[in-house]
Design an enzyme around this catalytic site. Structure first.
Site, short mmCIF file in Angstrom:
data_model
loop_
_atom_site.label_atom_id
_atom_site.label_comp_id
_atom_site.label_asym_id
_atom_site.label_seq_id
_atom_site.Cartn_x
_atom_site.Cartn_y
_atom_site.Cartn_z
N LYS A 124 0.99 -1.11 0.05
CA LYS A 124 0.08 0.22 -0.03
C LYS A 124 0.86 1.20 0.02
CE LYS A 124 -2.01 -0.67 3.97
NZ LYS A 124 -1.92 -2.06 4.49
N ARG B 265 -9.12 1.28 9.87
CA ARG B 265 -8.83 -0.18 9.80
C ARG B 265 -10.22 -0.61 10.68
NH1 ARG B 265 -2.97 0.48 9.89
NH2 ARG B 265 -2.06 -1.66 9.80
N ARG C 218 10.54 -8.12 4.65
CA ARG C 218 10.61 -6.79 4.29
C ARG C 218 11.62 -6.31 5.09
NH1 ARG C 218 5.28 -3.38 5.14
NH2 ARG C 218 5.21 -4.09 7.25
N ARG D 146 11.45 -4.48 10.96
CA ARG D 146 10.62 -3.71 11.76
C ARG D 146 10.12 -4.76 13.15
NH1 ARG D 146 5.60 -1.16 8.41
NH2 ARG D 146 4.54 -1.98 10.17
N ARG E 138 -1.20 -9.53 13.30
CA ARG E 138 -1.72 -8.45 12.37
C ARG E 138 -2.64 -8.77 11.52
NH1 ARG E 138 3.62 -6.13 10.71
NH2 ARG E 138 2.46 -4.36 9.70
P1 AMP Z 1 1.02 -0.31 9.59
O1 AMP Z 1 2.42 0.51 9.29
O2 AMP Z 1 0.06 0.44 8.89
O3 AMP Z 1 1.09 -1.73 9.39
O4 AMP Z 1 0.75 0.22 11.10
C1 AMP Z 1 1.48 -0.28 12.08
C2 AMP Z 1 0.84 -0.48 13.49
O5 AMP Z 1 0.44 0.66 13.69
C3 AMP Z 1 -0.35 -1.26 13.39
O6 AMP Z 1 0.11 -2.86 13.74
C4 AMP Z 1 -1.21 -0.76 14.58
O7 AMP Z 1 -0.51 -1.17 15.82
C5 AMP Z 1 -0.91 0.64 14.41
N1 AMP Z 1 -1.82 1.33 13.66
C6 AMP Z 1 -1.63 2.00 12.27
N2 AMP Z 1 -2.95 2.48 11.81
C7 AMP Z 1 -3.70 1.92 12.64
C8 AMP Z 1 -5.23 2.24 12.72
N3 AMP Z 1 -5.69 2.94 11.50
N4 AMP Z 1 -5.85 1.82 13.77
C9 AMP Z 1 -5.24 1.05 14.80
N5 AMP Z 1 -3.96 0.98 14.84
C10 AMP Z 1 -3.18 1.48 13.75
#
Ligand code: AMP
Length: 221
Positions: A13, A88, A127, A160, A171
């Site tokens: 994304k 989300r 990654r 990460r 996740r």
């Molecule tokens: P991402 O980089 O988008 O995979 O986000 C990494 C982490 O940030 C996720 O596993 C969540 O813990 C938190 N996070 C990011 N965006 C959201 C969201 N919209 N709602 C809740 N947690 C989020």
């Protein structure tokens, strides 16, 4: 253009959103990125989000809504934005609509990048991210020229914290639990744009642009 890009973690994304952001000259807003830097910098938001984020759990909706409301009020969002990693949950989607209503806008499109769980597991475990400039690599599909080193800036690559196998599983299960409600919500509104996220970056991008163009033309002529 006000866009959202949905898809499982690791589907790509961020890369697609960045390309669209450059083409449409609108900011790419990744809530995951905002949270990562807030946690690293130890800001009050970071401190509230840290325990959830570290375990790969969703950060509570009220924290996320506050963060997104604040970010969308910045002047660079006046012409539009592309939100990556948000919403989300259904309640976040409703909250986003409420922000739009208060400010006189509605979303133009929601890009939905689909991919199988297998593909995602493989992508996430391979990654690597540059610790200096944030560039993203994949050890299988887009490896760096020198192992462990960023091609762009020479920074050290790292995995990460939340890309470790146990956290990835958590996740993904959260994603597959929540996505159905979101898809239905946006499909009913006629703004969901389905694309196959499994392909090469350029191909996926072409498909996105092709499917978004009618929406863009309808709005801006
Ligand atoms: P991402 O980089 O988008 O995979 O986000 C990494 C982490 O940030 C996720 O596993 C969540 O813990 C938190 N996070 C990011 N965006 C959201 C969201 N919209 N709602 C809740 N947690 C989020």
């Amino acid at each position: 253009m006000r866009l959202v890009i949905l898809g499982p973690p690791g589907v790509g994304k961020g890369v697609e959103a960045e390309m669209l952001s450059q083409r449409l000259r609108i900011p790419h807003i990744s809530t995951g990125e905002i949270l990562r830097s807030s946690v690293e910098e130890g800001t009050p938001w970071g401190e509230r989000a840290r325990s959830f984020w570290e375990k790969g759990e969703l950060v509570p909706d009220e924290i996320m809504m506050e963060l997104v409301r604040f970010r969308l009020a910045e002047p660079d969002c006046e012409r539009g934005f592309i939100l990556d990693g948000f919403p989300r949950t259904l309640s976040q989607a409703q909250g986003l609509d409420a922000i739009g209503k208060e400010n006189g806008w509605t979303l133009d499109g929601v890009i939905n990048m689909g991919a199988s769980e297998e593909t995602i597991l493989l992508r996430l475990s391979n990654r690597r991210v540059c610790s200096v400039c944030g560039a993203v690599y994949n050890l299988i599909t887009s490896p760096p020229q020198v192992e462990g080193i960023c091609d762009r800036c020479g920074g050290k690559l790292y995995q990460r914290e939340d890309d470790q196998p146990q956290t990835i599983k958590k996740r993904l299960s959260i994603y597959f639990r929540e996505i159905k409600g979101l898809e239905e919500y946006y499909r009913n509104r006629g703004i969901l744009v389905d694309v196959q996220g499994n392909g090469e970056v350029e191909k996926v991008y072409e498909e996105i642009v092709e499917k978004l163009t009618p929406k863009f033309e309808a709005k801006y002529g």
